[in-house]
Write a protein that holds these residues in place. Structure first.
Motif, PDB file in Angstrom:
ATOM      1  N   ASN A  19      -1.666   6.144  -9.163  1.00 52.05           N
ATOM      2  CA  ASN A  19      -2.429   4.978  -9.612  1.00 52.05           C
ATOM      3  C   ASN A  19      -1.555   4.004 -10.399  1.00 52.05           C
ATOM      4  N   SER A  20      -0.651   4.553 -11.208  1.00 49.13           N
ATOM      5  CA  SER A  20       0.267   3.687 -11.946  1.00 49.13           C
ATOM      6  C   SER A  20       1.140   2.888 -10.982  1.00 49.13           C
ATOM      7  N   PHE A  21       1.629   3.558  -9.941  1.00 55.61           N
ATOM      8  CA  PHE A  21       2.446   2.882  -8.930  1.00 55.61           C
ATOM      9  C   PHE A  21       1.641   1.804  -8.218  1.00 55.61           C
ATOM     10  N   ALA A  22       0.428   2.166  -7.771  1.00 56.69           N
ATOM     11  CA  ALA A  22      -0.398   1.220  -7.012  1.00 56.69           C
ATOM     12  C   ALA A  22      -0.767   0.003  -7.853  1.00 56.69           C
ATOM     13  N   GLN A  23      -1.163   0.233  -9.103  1.00 58.96           N
ATOM     14  CA  GLN A  23      -1.581  -0.889  -9.949  1.00 58.96           C
ATOM     15  C   GLN A  23      -0.397  -1.788 -10.307  1.00 58.96           C
ATOM     16  N   SER A  24       0.762  -1.192 -10.570  1.00 59.68           N
ATOM     17  CA  SER A  24       1.946  -1.989 -10.903  1.00 59.68           C
ATOM     18  C   SER A  24       2.374  -2.854  -9.731  1.00 59.68           C
ATOM     19  N   VAL A  25       2.402  -2.259  -8.539  1.00 61.80           N
ATOM     20  CA  VAL A  25       2.779  -3.023  -7.347  1.00 61.80           C
ATOM     21  C   VAL A  25       1.757  -4.123  -7.080  1.00 61.80           C
ATOM     22  N   GLN A  26       0.472  -3.794  -7.206  1.00 62.17           N
ATOM     23  CA  GLN A  26      -0.566  -4.800  -6.994  1.00 62.17           C
ATOM     24  C   GLN A  26      -0.400  -5.977  -7.942  1.00 62.17           C
ATOM     25  N   ASN A  63      -5.620  -6.720  -2.791  1.00 60.29           N
ATOM     26  CA  ASN A  63      -6.447  -5.537  -3.044  1.00 60.29           C
ATOM     27  C   ASN A  63      -6.351  -4.531  -1.912  1.00 60.29           C
ATOM     28  N   ARG A  64      -6.178  -4.998  -0.691  1.00 56.71           N
ATOM     29  CA  ARG A  64      -5.981  -4.096   0.445  1.00 56.71           C
ATOM     30  C   ARG A  64      -4.716  -3.269   0.264  1.00 56.71           C
ATOM     31  N   LEU A  65      -3.691  -3.890  -0.251  1.00 52.59           N
ATOM     32  CA  LEU A  65      -2.460  -3.146  -0.516  1.00 52.59           C
ATOM     33  C   LEU A  65      -2.711  -2.050  -1.534  1.00 52.59           C
ATOM     34  N   GLU A  66      -3.467  -2.384  -2.581  1.00 52.44           N
ATOM     35  CA  GLU A  66      -3.747  -1.396  -3.621  1.00 52.44           C
ATOM     36  C   GLU A  66      -4.520  -0.208  -3.056  1.00 52.44           C
ATOM     37  N   GLN A  67      -5.451  -0.485  -2.144  1.00 48.03           N
ATOM     38  CA  GLN A  67      -6.226   0.593  -1.528  1.00 48.03           C
ATOM     39  C   GLN A  67      -5.316   1.547  -0.769  1.00 48.03           C
ATOM     40  N   LEU A  71      -1.933   1.872  -1.251  1.00 48.92           N
ATOM     41  CA  LEU A  71      -0.969   2.488  -2.159  1.00 48.92           C
ATOM     42  C   LEU A  71      -1.606   3.591  -3.000  1.00 48.92           C
ATOM     43  N   ASN A  72      -2.895   3.491  -3.220  1.00 44.37           N
ATOM     44  CA  ASN A  72      -3.590   4.512  -3.987  1.00 44.37           C
ATOM     45  C   ASN A  72      -4.165   5.578  -3.053  1.00 44.37           C
ATOM     46  N   GLY A  73      -5.173   5.208  -2.282  1.00 44.40           N
ATOM     47  CA  GLY A  73      -5.822   6.169  -1.394  1.00 44.40           C
ATOM     48  C   GLY A  73      -4.923   6.648  -0.274  1.00 44.40           C
ATOM     49  N   GLY A  74      -4.153   5.726   0.306  1.00 46.61           N
ATOM     50  CA  GLY A  74      -3.298   6.101   1.425  1.00 46.61           C
ATOM     51  C   GLY A  74      -2.213   7.078   1.030  1.00 46.61           C
ATOM     52  N   LEU A  75      -1.561   6.835  -0.109  1.00 40.77           N
ATOM     53  CA  LEU A  75      -0.512   7.755  -0.560  1.00 40.77           C
ATOM     54  C   LEU A  75      -1.085   9.112  -0.935  1.00 40.77           C
ATOM     55  N   PHE A  76      -2.319   9.125  -1.474  1.00 46.51           N
ATOM     56  CA  PHE A  76      -2.979  10.392  -1.781  1.00 46.51           C
ATOM     57  C   PHE A  76      -3.207  11.194  -0.501  1.00 46.51           C
ATOM     58  N   LEU A 103      -5.668   7.611   7.314  1.00 43.10           N
ATOM     59  CA  LEU A 103      -4.400   7.126   6.761  1.00 43.10           C
ATOM     60  C   LEU A 103      -3.863   5.971   7.603  1.00 43.10           C
ATOM     61  N   VAL A 104      -3.900   6.130   8.912  1.00 43.49           N
ATOM     62  CA  VAL A 104      -3.430   5.067   9.801  1.00 43.49           C
ATOM     63  C   VAL A 104      -4.298   3.826   9.640  1.00 43.49           C
ATOM     64  N   ASN A 105      -5.597   4.042   9.471  1.00 39.70           N
ATOM     65  CA  ASN A 105      -6.529   2.932   9.285  1.00 39.70           C
ATOM     66  C   ASN A 105      -6.170   2.137   8.027  1.00 39.70           C
ATOM     67  N   LEU A 106      -5.942   2.840   6.909  1.00 34.99           N
ATOM     68  CA  LEU A 106      -5.550   2.178   5.667  1.00 34.99           C
ATOM     69  C   LEU A 106      -4.206   1.466   5.826  1.00 34.99           C
ATOM     70  N   TYR A 107      -3.292   2.127   6.532  1.00 36.38           N
ATOM     71  CA  TYR A 107      -1.949   1.554   6.713  1.00 36.38           C
ATOM     72  C   TYR A 107      -2.013   0.257   7.518  1.00 36.38           C
ATOM     73  N   GLN A 108      -2.768   0.271   8.611  1.00 33.97           N
ATOM     74  CA  GLN A 108      -2.831  -0.918   9.448  1.00 33.97           C
ATOM     75  C   GLN A 108      -3.522  -2.072   8.725  1.00 33.97           C
ATOM     76  N   ASN A 109      -4.548  -1.744   7.949  1.00 35.60           N
ATOM     77  CA  ASN A 109      -5.203  -2.770   7.139  1.00 35.60           C
ATOM     78  C   ASN A 109      -4.219  -3.372   6.148  1.00 35.60           C
TER      79      ASN A 109
END
Length: 626
Positions: free
Chosen positions: A119-126, A162-166, A168-173, A341-347
Motif C-alpha cells: 500500500n505504501s508503494f501504491a500510494q507513493s507511486v499514485q 486511480n486505475r494505476l493505484e488499483q 499497484l495495490n490489488g494487482g501486486l497482492f 490479475l490480467v484484467n487489472l493489468y490491462q486496465n
C-alpha cells in the motif's frame, strides 16, 4: 437534433497513446526505483505470509499419518529438530496444534507487513504520478488546452491515476499470492508425490492459453472504455459549468439527453468489456476445476485400492492424500485469479498509456532552461509583419506591424472578430506567430524564456477568472508574499477596496467557485487589482472594464492612468471613450491594420474609427457598410 459522443473524436488522447512504448515497464522504471524498499519488503513479506499459510497442511498430513493412523513410524517436520518433538501421541498432537497456531500467527504478522509495504508503494507511486502528470500538463502550450476538454484532462489526472493505484495495490497482492500459491505449492506437491503433482498441473498450459487470448481481446476494449470515461466527464463538466445558461435557456431536457447519450456510450463500451470478463472467468475456473477433479479422483482411488494408477508407482497415505486435496485447491483455484490479475493489468496499462502520453506531449514554445531570460529596459514593443492563424487554413492576423515606445499606450479597436485579442495572446506567447516577429526591447520573444516574458507582462482579460478562496487570496495570486497593505493598495487602485470592505468578512470573503458569489464588475476589479499588485513592465488590457458601470470605469481609468504613466500599455476597448487619450490607436479589421493614429487624427480621416465613434456618441445609428 442532439449530438452524441460519436460526433466527438473517438479518443482525445489517441495520438498521445500511440507514442507510448511499454507503459507499465516505464511506470516501474521511473516511479518504482524511488520506492523500491517498500515494494521489495511487501513482496518478501507476502512470500513469507503465503508460505506460512501453506505449512499447516503439511503438519496436518504428518499428524494424520504419524499420530492418528500411526502408519508412519516417525513424526517429523522440516527444519524442526527431532529432539524437540514429544515422544507420546498426545504430546505430538498438541505439538502439531502449537505448530499450526504459530504458522498462523506468523502468517498474520507477515500479511500485515505485506499490506503496509504494497500500500505504501501504491500510494507513493499514485501521488508522484498524479503530481508529475499535472505539472507536465500545466506546462504544455496553450494550444493544447484549446483542443482538449477539461473533463478529458480530469479523467486522466483522476480516473486513470486511480486505475494505476488499483493495480499497484490489488494487482501486486494477487501476483504475490499467485507466485507463492502456485510456486511454493507446486514444490510441496512434488515433495509429497511428484507423479500426482504432474496430474494436478495438467491444466496449467490450457489456463495460460485462455489467458493469452483474453489479453488480446480485452486490451483494445479497455482503451475504448477509458476514452468514453473522458468524454462523459467532459460532458458533465461542461454542463455543470454552464448550469446558469442551461437554466436560463430551459434546456434541461436537451442536456439530460446529451448526458444520457454520453453515459450510454460509456455503458456500451464498458458492458462489452464486462461480458468478455464474465465469459472468461467462469471458463477459467471450470478449467482449473478439471485439474482438481482429476487429482481427487485418481488420488482417492489410489488410497481406496492401495494400488498405484497406470503410469504411477509407489504408495499414497491418507495424510498425504488429504494434504494433496487441500494443496491442490490452493494450487488450482488461484490460477483462476490469474484472469483477474490480467484484467487489472490491462486496465492499468490503458491508463498508463494515456498518462504517459500526456506527459510526453511535445512543447513547441521552448523550455525555460534552453533560452535566456527577457531583459526589459524601456518596454518597447514591436510587431513586425506578424501573420498568424489558429488553424493551417485560417488566417486571423495578416502582416500586422506596429510599435509602441516604452511608457506609451497603444489602443486596439475594431469590430468583433477583427483579431484584437489574438494580438495580446501573441505578446504573451500563448501562441507563436506563423510569420514575422514580435520584439520587446529588440529581443524576439521566441528567443527568451516564456516564464521571464510573462513575468514582465500583466494581462487583464474581459472574462476574469477567480479561484475558489478568499478575495485576499485572489488578489495576491502570483504574489503570494504580498503584505496586507500592498493588497489593499492594489484594490484601491482598481476601485475594489470600497465594495470589498462592505462585505461582512472584508478581504476574507469567500468568492465561491470561479467567483460565482461576486458580480461581473466586482470580479473584473479584483482581476485588475491582481495584475496591478504584480506591477508589470508591460500591461495588456483586454476590455478590462467591460463589466463595470460608467462611473466606476472612470475611477478605474484614473487609477490606471496613474499606473501606466511609466510603463507600456496595449489596450483593447469596446468603449472608445476609455482609449481616446491613447498615444496611438490602431483600427483592426479582418486581421489587418486598416487605420492608425491618435483620436483626433482618426476622426479627421473620417474612416472606420470615426464611424465607430459616431455610433457610440449617438451621432450615427449604424456603421456604414456594416
Amino acid at each position: 437534433m442532439t449530438d452524441t459522443p460519436h460526433d466527438d473524436e473517438d479518443d482525445a488522447f489517441e495520438a498521445q497513446r500511440e507514442r507510448v512504448d511499454r507503459p507499465m515497464v516505464r511506470l516501474f522504471r521511473e516511479y518504482g526505483r524511488e520506492n523500491w524498499l517498500a515494494i521489495v519488503g511487501g513482496v518478501v513479506m507476502g512470500l513469507a505470509a503465503h508460505t506460512m499459510a501453506l505449512l499447516p497442511t503439511y503438519v496436518l498430513a504428518e499428524t494424520i499419518d504419524a499420530v492418528f493412523l500411526q502408519t508412519k513410524p516417525q513424526y517429523s517436520l522440516p527444519l524442526v529438530p527431532q529432539t524437540v518433538v514429544p515422544d507420546s501421541r498426545t504430546g505430538r498432537f498438541w505439538f502439531s496444534v502449537g505448530a499450526v497456531g504459530l504458522t498462523y500467527v506468523c502468517s498474520t504478522v507477515f500479511t500485515w507487513l505485506m499490506g503496509l509495504g504494497l500500500n505504501s508503494f501504491a500510494q507513493s507511486v499514485q501521488h508522484n504520478v498524479r503530481s508529475d502528470s499535472y505539472d507536465a500538463m500545466q506546462r504544455l502550450d496553450y494550444a493544447f488546452f484549446a483542443d482538449k476538454q477539461t473533463g478529458e484532462l480530469m479523467s486522466v489526472l483522476n480516473n486513470d491515476v486511480n486505475r494505476l493505484e488499483q493495480f499497484l495495490n490489488g494487482g501486486l497482492f494477487i501476483a504475490t499470492m499467485l507466485v507463492v500459491n502456485v510456486g511454493v505449492t507446486a514444490v510441496l506437491l512434488a515433495y509429497l508425490q511428484w507423479q500426482l503433482a504432474i496430474l494436478t498441473m495438467v491444466t496449467v498450459p490450457l489456463i495460460g492459453y485462455f489467458t493469452y487470448k483474453f489479453v488480446q481481446i480485452i486490451q483494445p476494449m479497455y482503451s475504448e472504455v477509458r476514452s468514453t470515461v473522458g468524454q462523459l466527464n467532459s460532458r458533465l463538466e461542461n454542463n455543470l459549468g454552464g448550469i446558469e445558461v442551461i437554466k436560463a435557456s430551459t434546456t434541461e431536457d436537451f442536456e439530460a439527453d446529451r448526458v444520457s447519450d454520453a453515459s450510454n456510450e460509456y455503458f456500451e463500451k464498458n458492458w462489452d468489456a464486462i461480458t468478455t470478463r464474465v465469459k472468461f472467468f467462469p471458463g477459467l475456473r471450470l478449467t482449473a476445476g478439471v485439474g482438481f477433479v482429476l487429482t481427487f479422483a485418481v488420488g482417492g482411488h489410489w488410497v481406496l485400492t492401495n494400488q498405484a494408477p497406470p503410469f504411477m508407482s509407489g504408495s499414497l497415505s491418507v495424510g498425504t492424500f488429504v494434504a494433496f486435496v487441500y494443496l491442490g485447491q490452493r494450487f488450482i483455484w488461484p490460477m483462476s485469479q490469474f484472469g483477474e490479475l490480467v484484467n487489472l493489468y490491462q486496465n492499468a496499462r490503458a491508463s498508463a498509456e494515456r498518462i504517459f502520453g500526456l506527459m510526453d506531449e511535445p512543447k513547441t514554445l521552448g523550455a525555460d532552461g534552453d533560452l535566456p531570460e527577457l531583459s526589459v529596459r524601456n518596454g518597447r514593443v514591436e510587431y513586425d509583419d506578424v501573420t498568424f492563424g489558429y488553424e493551417d487554413d485560417e488566417t486571423v492576423l495578416e502582416d500586422v506591424s506596429f510599435d509602441v515606445s516604452g511608457g506609451e499606450m497603444l489602443a486596439l479597436v475594431g469590430p468583433t472578430g477583427a483579431g484584437k485579442s489574438t494580438v495580446l495572446k501573441l505578446l504573451l506567447r500563448l501562441y507563436d506567430v506563423d510569420d514575422g516577429q514580435i520584439r520587446v526591447d529588440g529581443q524576439d520573444i521566441r528567443e527568451v524564456t516564456p516564464a521571464s516574458l510573462r513575468d514582465s507582462v500583466g494581462y487583464v482579460s474581459q472574462d476574469t477568472y477567480l479561484f475558489y478562496g478568499s478575495v485576499r487570496d485572489n488578489i495576491a495570486y502570483g504574489q503570494f508574499d504580498a503584505t496586507n497593505e500592498e493588497i489593499r493598495e492594489a484594490a484601491r487602485a482598481a476601485d475594489a477596496h470600497e465594495f470589498i470592505t462592505d462585505f461582512s468578512d472584508g478581504y476574507d470573503t469567500e468568492v465561491g467557485e470561479r467567483g460565482v458569489k461576486l458580480s461581473g464588475g466586482q470580479r473584473q476589479r479584483i482581476g485588475i487589482a491582481r495584475v496591478l499588485l504584480r506591477d508589470p513592465d508591460i500591461l495588456l488590457l483586454d476590455e478590462a472594464t467591460s463589466d463595470v458601470d460608467t462611473e466606476t470605469e472612470l475611477r478605474i481609468q484614473e487609477s490606471i492612468e496613474e499606473l501606466v504613466s511609466d510603463r507600456t500599455v496595449v489596450a483593447i476597448a469596446h468603449r472608445l471613450s476609455t482609449v481616446k487619450d491613447a498615444d496611438q490607436i490602431l483600427v483592426l479589421e479582418d486581421g489587418r491594420v486598416e487605420e492608425r493614429g491618435t483620436h483626433d487624427e482618426l476622426l479627421a480621416e473620417d474612416g472606420t474609427y470615426a464611424d465607430l465613434w459616431g455610433v457610440q456618441a449617438g451621432e450615427l445609428e449604424t456603421i456604414p457598410g456594416m
